[in-house]
Design an enzyme around this catalytic site. Structure first.
Site, PDB file in Angstrom:
ATOM      1  N   ASP A 160       0.855  -1.184   0.000  1.00  0.00           N
ATOM      2  CA  ASP A 160       0.000   0.000   0.000  1.00  0.00           C
ATOM      3  C   ASP A 160       0.896   1.241   0.000  1.00  0.00           C
ATOM      4  O   ASP A 160       2.112   1.135   0.162  1.00  0.00           O
ATOM      5  CB  ASP A 160      -0.859  -0.044   1.270  1.00  0.00           C
TER       6      ASP A 160
ATOM      7  N   ASP B 297      -8.973   3.885  -1.830  1.00  0.00           N
ATOM      8  CA  ASP B 297      -9.859   4.177  -0.706  1.00  0.00           C
ATOM      9  C   ASP B 297     -11.161   4.805  -1.177  1.00  0.00           C
ATOM     10  O   ASP B 297     -11.342   6.020  -1.141  1.00  0.00           O
ATOM     11  CB  ASP B 297      -9.127   5.089   0.285  1.00  0.00           C
TER      12      ASP B 297
END
Lengths: 537, 863
Positions: free
Chosen positions: B535, B611
């Site tokens: 990430d 996200d």
């Protein structure tokens, strides 16, 4: 236009075809083997819906709608597989767990995996030993927990009974006090009215008042004597009635059947007992008063007084006696003392009539004093009632609180428990609040207050009391108000096992307590009969 | 995962703003705030305003050389006299490469990224025919139909199919190659400006601003190399639809960007960025970048790959033009009377590097996917488990939690393959470590999962906590493997662990060192059942400009971050994948999920759309986003099921599972501030609805695996836009709310709140069957289909055979020996074709022919 076809050419290499040739049909419990006896070449599904070739049993293809033809494979989704688990407890597992490459712990003999995808050793012996050991430990915990719980239940019951009694007592006391309050209010009302009346005729009265202390108070001694005499008669009658009632209560106390535990009767009896104590004192005092009164009466005989009828509803024989200032004071003192004592004993009807005795015995000043005294009495009574009502509310609160199916939680009320989780010490007080205290800076955060049980939406479910919610704690920054779910499992004592925060600011206290131990012992459960629901180890 | 909640904690005032505004637009540049974009757009504007404009770039006569298999020529900017070298190569499979670099730059320009992007050396082949005429017009023919025509003055490069230019470079004359220069030698461009008194004076042109230093908000970019941008306009003549250039929360068929109705005002931007609560329907940059674009018209597709990993902006306009022909056509006398046609004209602007364009002639989109992935790499073949269902949350808080969630799946008979641990699992955000209080025995935990055929994924990010007691930091520091500041010291910035440094993966030594970190002995607490999630690899730097690394930081070889920003995350992803592959004696296929991506990412694993929000519009956007990423070479992509931020309604969650089960990467994920949302928490009927759609995913795993294998071989997207399968049907060219999985299954997820029916377009050239009932769909074209909450409209396509496995199991591994069921959906002729691909599902043995591919043909005849 859509067709389905099994890709059998590819599958042949990997599928294990195990038709029911051997005497034992795979995946079937011994007592059910008979159901798989084949007569001829066919076999009928257990739900009788279909007859299939005998070779189709456990051929890894689902034929029967009830799944009964594939007890030993994973072909029918609605079927179960029997594991013998010699050395441990037999069990059933869902068919999808057969030949899936997982050695299911519920099938410790490894019989569920025969495909070659994985080799499962028979570990039933060890598992059995471990299981029995674990079970013995659990049983010990359970036994201990259950016995504690039973004590708590007893505690809860007796505590509840006490509360019931206290409630009845308080209710009665309050009822009596309310009656008394009524009487006092009446007195106050009359006193106020008289005071007002006196004030209304203030101008002439005031003038006279400066000359003579009580000019309007001209009451004949005869009339007063008559009144007192009739009052005495009345008291006598009342006394007789009281005595009669006392006899009834006495008999009831002596003769009632105690085994019925009738709360009304019990309350009446305890009320009677208390009354007797008070009554003895009052009776003595009253006698003394009456004696004293006689002396005063004689001394006043010669004097005449003027009557003042201020209250038409007042009956003649109770008309107030008005006397000269000095004498009036005496009479007033006596009557007021008398009335005060009688008050506790006299029926309301009588009390209503009483104020007239008190009034018009004095000049305005006295009336005012009397009125404020009456107000004081009312206020005091109200306060007393308030106190009692508070007590009653407290008792009712407890009586109405849900302390569990068998009152098992009552014992834990306000008991507090702590757990140090390194960064914080977490604490919970049952039915109180939960907190988090930092080990670094000692900051104490409110995580919530008891809101209710949340073990199940259905409060009759056995799980209902296994979870408690503590809510409305300090609000999280940019988040919800903190809250705690206390999740209980059966234990020998109450303690916090672990504190976690599965969602931000929503804590979970994993706890143990005897309070949630199952009362119906799972102990003697038949260990030889297989259970469909697997046993977690 | 996640974003700067810590930053919010510090800045309460900002927070209020964030809560109401979501994305903080002002954190990210517009074109006008990015000096090179502003300059190039200004050039385009001035060209458009000047009817007599002529591009200053011309081929230098006599410099044209044909070597064995490529052509070179000098190109001179007649305004600056700077000379470029043009290289034209014909590659195999209808592909052409056009490169331009300065002939003698004062400093080398960045081209090293080729090693990270191309798998093939892109070797040129000898063209079919090549030559030039006396006017200096160069013609290179690929075959009888396809040729390249280079016109010398001004320089225009055209790609012809059947005498018609399909793609034109410098068509509009926006080509701009800023040569490197010293500040001292730079002669600012002057323009005349009227003074108040009416007289004229010479002043520096507005575009001279910010050439040598540039400030955005509080950050100043030192720009030591000065201006070095490259702009080029690329026209797709006669093509009204273009696709690609992810990642944006935009439409599948790209929008215009120069204002007007339905158009954006800003260009599409490619600059890998960690955008908090990103906005829907926007050309703003997101986490990944693939500068690849495909154009399509009836039965014909072409594509371009603009190989440049620096910040890039792309303007798009569409024109309807009279068939008067281009200047070149006139020169060549090629103008043909034809009807008005719509064309798409694009303008590509990159901050640095060289011009390096690949042109793909197609002619079909499937050809282009092959041509593009031949260069940038085949999509990796995933392990079996990777394409099953993944369960994630920020965060499963401890070992018990993992165990509990795992058991609950079994208890509720919902299959899953992988459980994920986000950033809270390790010791103070030190990657490769464990919080031993929460995870006392990670090996035991993995073994328990592994016994059920399940895997664990842990998060490992590229920011390394500055802590000398942390071995990863210590080693990287000692070996000097971190990205540097211009001063030579390690670059430091803020991310999850606080003060951090970033490993410089452009350094081969760093990559090797990093890969070694995954050895089972090195990564304590890891087993073969552990896989990785990368990430924050844009890279995300909380206190950096645009939440990323300053452009003037320095990588291996002295290259500025500026020149390679968009490829950084991809190299990191690749190093991690390499580490997993190498940790066993028999290499196994890695599984690494990455958020950042670039051209070539498909070689390393899957990506997700970052996200997203638990909102219906985010669910809707997931489809065009994944379709776009898919046509750009990365087939293995998905969106967080349920939405990352906020709590989805139960209806939204069910609908999202239904969509996610039919997207290539299928993972539920949630922010730490959200309520738990594991499928059993909602109760029936919702839990059953989720269970049934997850099961449907598992039943179709053989088909998915087949389709992944097809993608691996051909580059054709798994989640397939209808225009790929129906290139002749104009109704589907912009369709993005329904798609195919492979060739044989049509999906129309319901993404409208409260909907109980939906419109499905059934391409009339085929017949269709309901997946659930097997009923034939009556009617063609757009049809209303019933879709209550428990139904996701999915259809078998006539003529295709779909392999399934019907037994419900705990995990894909548990299905290993299960029988297959073939659903044979017959076409109008009563025939159907399909295949079943099987291999060991975890190693590369398939490359040694250890696989089984059965082609199945069903017909009504007796065959």
């Amino acid at each position: 236009m859509v067709g389905k076809a099994s890709l059998s050419c590819i599958l042949a290499a990997v599928l294990l075809v195990s038709p029911a040739l051997s005497s034992n049909v795979k995946g079937v419990a011994p007592e059910k083997q008979a159901l798989y006896q084949v007569s001829g070449n066919t076999w009928t599904c257990l739900d009788k819906s279909k007859t299939i070739p005998a070779s189709a049993i456990n051929d890894d293809y689902c034929d029967c709608p009830d799944g009964s033809d594939e007890p030993g494979t994973s072909a029918c989704p609605n079927s179960v597989f029997y594991c013998e688990n010699k050395g441990h407890i037999p069990s059933y597992i869902k068919s999808y767990r057969v030949n899936d490459g997982v050695c299911d712990p519920e099938c410790c003999d490894g019989s569920d995996e025969s495909s070659g995808l994985i080799k499962c050793d028979n570990i039933c012996k060890e598992v059995g030993i471990q299981y029995r050991k674990h079970k013995a430990e659990m049983d010990a915990v359970l036994t201990s927990g259950v016995s504690t719980k039973k004590e708590w239940i007893e505690y809860g019951k007796s505590k509840m009974a006490e509360l019931q009694i206290e409630k009845a007592k308080l209710e009665e006391q309050i009822a009596i006090m309310r009656t008394e309050l009524g009487a006092l209010e009446k007195i106050e009302e009359v006193a106020r009215e008289k005071e007002q009346a006196a004030r209304d005729s203030a101008a002439p009265v005031t003038v006279v008042k400066t000359d003579s202390k009580c000019p309007p108070c001209k009451v004949s001694s005869d009339s007063a004597a008559f009144k007192i005499s009739s009052l005495r008669n009345h008291i006598k009658t009342l006394q007789e009635e009281v005595d009669e009632l006392l006899t009834i209560l006495h008999d009831m106390k002596r003769d009632h059947n105690q085994n019925y535990h009738d709360m009304a009767v019990k309350t009446a009896i305890s009320g009677y007992d208390e009354f007797l104590v008070d009554y003895d004192i009052i009776k003595t005092e009253r006698q003394e008063d009456v004696d004293e009164e006689n002396i005063v009466e004689q001394a006043d005989d010669a004097q005449e007084e003027e009557q003042d009828f201020t209250n038409e509803v007042v009956e003649e024989d109770t008309d107030p006696v008005v006397k000269e200032a000095a004498q009036g004071n005496v009479v007033s003192r006596i009557t007021s003392a008398f009335v005060t004592k009688l008050e506790k004993l006299l029926p309301a009807k009588v009390k209503e009539a009483l104020p007239s005795i008190l009034l018009n015995v004095d000049e305005a000043e006295r009336l005012q004093q009397a009125a404020s005294k009456a107000s004081d009495a009312v206020r005091e009574k109200r306060n007393d009632i308030g106190t009692k009502e508070n007590d009653l509310n407290g008792v009712n609160g407890k009586l109405n609180k849900d302390y569990g199916r068998d009152l098992e939680w009552m014992k834990l009320e306000n008991e507090c428990f702590e757990k140090d989780e390194g960064e914080y010490v977490y604490s919970i007080c049952i039915f109180g609040g939960a907190h988090q205290k930092s080990n670094r800076d000692g900051a104490n955060t409110n995580l919530g207050s008891f809101e209710g049980y949340t073990g199940s939406a259905d409060n009759s479910s056995p799980e209902y009391y296994n979870k408690q919610l503590y809510s409305r704690g300090t609000k999280c920054w940019n988040g919800p108000e903190r809250s705690v779910k206390a999740v209980f499992e059966c234990g020998a004592k109450t303690e916090i096992l672990e504190v976690t925060e599965p969602e931000k600011c929503e804590y979970q206290f994993k706890m143990r307590s005897p309070a949630v131990c199952p009362l119906i012992a799972t102990k003697g459960e038949d260990e030889t009969e297989a259970r469909v629901i697997h046993e977690e180890l | 995962m996640p974003l700067r909640t810590w930053a919010l904690a510090c800045l309460a005032v900002l927070t209020l703003f964030v809560l109401s505004e979501a994305v903080k637009k002002e954190d990210f540049k517009t074109c006008s705030q990015s000096a090179f974009c502003r300059r190039n757009r200004a050039l385009a504007d001035s060209v458009n305003a000047d009817a007599h404009w002529t591009s200053p770039y011309t081929l230098v006569k006599g410099s044209i050389r044909f070597s064995n298999n490529y052509m070179t020529a000098d190109v001179q900017n007649t305004q600056t006299n700077n000379v470029l070298v043009l290289e034209l190569q014909v590659l195999v499979d209808n592909t052409v490469r056009v490169r331009m670099d300065e002939k003698s730059p004062i400093l080398p320009r960045y081209r090293d990224h080729e090693q990270f992007t191309l798998v093939d050396k892109a070797k040129p082949i000898k063209p079919f025919q090549s030559g030039k005429n006396t006017d200096g017009v160069v013609k290179i023919a690929l075959d009888a139909e396809r040729k390249i025509v280079v016109t010398p003055s001004p320089l225009v490069i055209e790609f012809y199919v059947k005498d018609e230019p399909v793609i034109t470079l410098n068509d509009r004359g926006f080509f701009n190659f800023e040569h490197l220069r010293t500040k001292e030698s730079h002669k600012p461009k002057m323009v005349k400006q009227k003074k108040e008194d009416g007289t004229e004076e010479e002043v520096e042109a507005p575009e001279e601003k910010d050439l040598w230093e540039e400030t955005f908000k509080t950050w100043t970019d030192s720009k030591p190399r000065g201006p070095e941008s490259i702009g080029m306009d690329i026209s797709f003549n006669g093509f009204s639809h273009v696709y690609g250039i992810p990642e944006h929360a935009s439409t599948f068929s790209l929008k215009e960007t120069r204002g007007g109705e339905g158009a954006y005002e800003e260009p599409y931007r490619l600059y890998n960025a960690d955008v908090f609560e990103y906005e829907m329907d926007s050309p703003a940059a997101l986490y990944g970048s693939v500068p690849f674009m495909m154009a399509h018209r009836k039965n014909e597709s072409v594509g371009v790959f603009w190989m440049n990993p620096s910040e890039t902006w792309i303007d798009i306009v569409k024109t309807t033009e009279q068939a008067e022909g281009t200047a070149v056509q006139k020169v060549l006398n090629l103008v043909k009377p034809s009807s008005n046609k719509k064309s798409t004209k694009t303008h590509w602007i990159s901050e640095a590097g060289i011009l390096d364009i690949f042109v793909f002639f197609g002619p079909s989109s499937k050809d282009i996917f092959r041509q593009y992935t031949r260069l940038t790499g085949q999509p990796a073949m995933p392990q079996n488990f990777a394409i099953a269902y993944h369960q994630c949350r920020w965060n499963y808080i401890n070992q018990n939690d993992v165990h509990e969630v795992d058991s609950q799946f079994d208890h509720h008979d919902i299959p899953y393959d992988v459980i994920w641990l986000d950033i809270e699992h390790n010791d103070g955000k030190r990657y490769f470590t464990w919080d031993s209080g929460k995870f006392p025995d990670p090996i035991k935990m993995q073994k328990e999962l592994d016994q059920k055929g399940r895997k664990l994924v842990t998060i490992i990010d590229p920011h390394i906590k500055r802590d000398d007691n942390y071995y990863v930091c210590k080693e990287a520091k000692d070996k000097s493997l971190f990205v540097k500041q211009p001063s030579g010291d390690d670059y430091e910035g803020w991310c999850w662990p606080g003060q951090s440094s970033w490993v410089d993966y452009t350094n081969a030594e760093s990559r090797k060192w990093w890969a070694d970190k995954f050895k089972l002995d090195n990564y304590e607490g890891s087993t073969e059942a552990l896989f990785v999630w990368n990430d924050m690899n844009e890279p995300s730097v909380f206190n950096g400009p645009e939440i990323t690394m300053p452009k003037d930081m320095v990588h291996n070889g002295g290259w500025e971050h500026r020149v390679l920003h968009n490829v950084y995350g991809q190299i990191y992803h690749g190093s991690t994948a390499q580490g997993l592959e190498q940790r066993t004696n028999v290499p196994k296929r890695p599984f690494v999920l990455s958020r950042a991506f670039y051209a070539g990412t498909q070689r390393f694993g899957s990506i997700w759309t970052g996200d997203n929000m638990a909102q219906w519009d985010a669910l809707q956007a997931s489809m065009p986003m994944i379709l776009t990423i898919g046509v750009s070479g990365i087939p293995f992509a998905g969106a967080d099921v349920g939405g990352f931020f906020n709590n989805p309604s139960t209806e939204l969650l069910v609908r999202w599972y239904q969509a996610g089960a039919f997207q290539p990467f299928f993972r539920a994920h949630a922010h730490i501030d959200t309520k738990r949302r594991e499928p059993w928490l909602f109760g029936d009927p919702y839990t059953s609805m989720i269970r049934s759609v997850v099961r449907e995913r598992y039943a179709l795993l053989p088909y998915w695996y087949n389709t992944f294998q097809e993608a691996h071989e051909t580059g054709v997207p798994i989640m397939r836009p209808l225009m790929v399968e129906y290139p002749e049907d104009e109704n589907v060219f912009a369709m993005e709310d329904q798609y195919l999985i492979g060739s044989g299954i049509l999906v129309k997820p319901v993404t409208e709140e409260g909907a109980t029916q939906t419109n499905v377009y059934f391409p009339p050239s085929d017949i269709w069957y309901d997946l659930h009932t097997h009923n034939l769909v009556h009617g063609q074209g757009s049809q209303v289909v019933s879709a209550p909450l428990d139904v996701v409209p999915v259809f078998y396509r006539g003529g295709y055979i779909v392999p399934r496995r019907e037994r419900l199991r705990r995990s894909s591994h548990a299905m290993t020996l299960d029988p297959f069921t073939l659903v044979i959906a017959l076409d109008k002729q009563g025939e159907a074709n399909g295949s079943l691909y099987l291999d060991d599902g975890e190693t590369y043995a398939y490359a040694k022919a250890e696989f089984l591919k059965v082609c199945i043909h069903h017909c009504l005849c007796t065959c």
